[in-house]
Write an enzyme that holds these catalytic residues in place. Structure first.
Site, PDB file in Angstrom:
ATOM      1  N   ASP A   1       0.571  -1.129  -0.012  1.00 40.45           N
ATOM      2  CA  ASP A   1       0.059   0.147   0.008  1.00 40.45           C
ATOM      3  C   ASP A   1       0.980   1.066   0.384  1.00 40.45           C
ATOM      4  O   ASP A   1       2.141   1.194   0.258  1.00 40.45           O
ATOM      5  CB  ASP A   1      -1.025   0.043   1.106  1.00 40.45           C
ATOM      6  CG  ASP A   1      -2.052   1.345   1.446  1.00 40.45           C
ATOM      7  OD1 ASP A   1      -2.357   1.883   0.580  1.00 40.45           O
ATOM      8  OD2 ASP A   1      -1.706   1.886   2.483  1.00 40.45           O
TER       9      ASP A   1
ATOM     10  N   ASP B   1      -2.186  -0.454   5.655  1.00 36.94           N
ATOM     11  CA  ASP B   1      -2.389  -0.136   7.147  1.00 36.94           C
ATOM     12  C   ASP B   1      -3.351   0.288   7.324  1.00 36.94           C
ATOM     13  O   ASP B   1      -3.738   0.649   8.535  1.00 36.94           O
ATOM     14  CB  ASP B   1      -1.405   1.543   6.951  1.00 36.94           C
ATOM     15  CG  ASP B   1      -2.269   2.758   6.785  1.00 36.94           C
ATOM     16  OD1 ASP B   1      -2.121   2.500   5.588  1.00 36.94           O
ATOM     17  OD2 ASP B   1      -2.473   3.326   6.620  1.00 36.94           O
TER      18      ASP B   1
ATOM     19  N   ASP C   1      -0.340   4.750   0.921  1.00 41.28           N
ATOM     20  CA  ASP C   1      -0.489   6.334   2.033  1.00 41.28           C
ATOM     21  C   ASP C   1      -1.371   5.258   3.396  1.00 41.28           C
ATOM     22  O   ASP C   1      -1.562   4.728   2.875  1.00 41.28           O
ATOM     23  CB  ASP C   1      -1.491   7.238   1.384  1.00 41.28           C
ATOM     24  CG  ASP C   1      -1.944   7.759   0.358  1.00 41.28           C
ATOM     25  OD1 ASP C   1      -1.324   8.839   1.092  1.00 41.28           O
ATOM     26  OD2 ASP C   1      -1.861   7.292  -0.216  1.00 41.28           O
TER      27      ASP C   1
END
Length: 247
Positions: free
Chosen positions: A16, A192, A18
């Protein structure tokens, strides 16, 4: 967790962006990419024979801009668009967003701290600058999506997004794993957000590993404290795989 022990030449690494590779920022366009990260990603891609891809909610064009001149395989907008290792683009069918856009724009006009982000087949409503409006944003977007066939609602960190129902990070990872150079490799996905949970579940179902960055409940089997901790682990792995001792 020691990433050096996890990463092998036979791995396929999915990341991922961001909150995972880069720290979250007050606005999506305000994130900064540490320059050493580009060299780290390039070295990892070489070590893995090209089996390194980004799986992001951002459009591919934004990822390319942030990582320029590095150009990696990418799934953007939660898999709505995907660029393979060979450079071939795959675009999923999208659905009308007019009603969602009307509702979200009306809400943003009343609350200037809200931010709309329009992407291919998707519309995100960010409330990072107005966290007290979370429930209002969720309720409004839920109602709008319920009246918009083909769309589903996705919740993330301080954002709620309408997207095509057939798009997910898990589906994007599976598509990569059917293609060279990812096919036949053990998948590792690092993310996240709650939007990454389907990715964790997917790779672990395929005998791979999910790694959650940050706190909060997760189905991932491993965890790292922060994006900075991940960058450090990746850099350490690159040094170790190159046979170097990190200072």
């Amino acid at each position: 967790m020691n990433f050096v022990d996890i990463l092998r030449p036979s791995s396929a690494l999915f990341l991922d962006f961001d909150g995972t590779l880069v720290d979250l920022a007050p606005q999506p366009d305000a994130v900064t990419v540490p320059r050493p990260l580009l060299q780290t990603l390039a070295a990892l891609g070489e070590y893995l024979g090209g089996a390194l891809a980004l799986i992001s909610g951002r459009p591919i064009a934004q990822i390319d801009e942030f990582l320029h001149p590095l150009r990696l395989p990418v799934a953007g907008v939660h898999g709505t668009e995907r660029r393979s290792a060979s450079g071939e683009m795959t675009l999923l069918h999208t659905h009308p967003l007019e009603h969602v856009e009307e509702v979200a724009a009306a809400l943003a006009s009343r609350h200037p701290r809200l931010r709309l982000e329009s992407k291919r087949g998707s519309l995100a409503l960010h409330y990072r600058q107005a966290p007290e409006l979370e429930q209002l944003c969720v309720d409004a977007m839920e109602a709008a999506v319920a009246q918009s066939p083909g769309l589903t609602l996705l919740r993330g960190k301080m954002v709620v997004e309408a997207k095509p129902g057939g798009a997910s990070k898990g589906h994007a990872i599976e598509a990569f794993l059917r293609e060279p150079p990812f096919v036949g490799r053990a998948p590792v996905f690092i993310g996240d957000d709650c939007t990454d949970e389907v990715g964790f579940a997917t790779v672990q179902r395929l005998n791979g590993l999910g790694i959650k960055v940050g706190d909060g409940p997760s189905v991932a089997w491993q965890r790292l404290d922060s994006a900075a901790a991940l960058r450090d682990q990746l850099q350490t792995a690159v040094a170790a795989k190159a046979g170097k001792v990190r200072a």
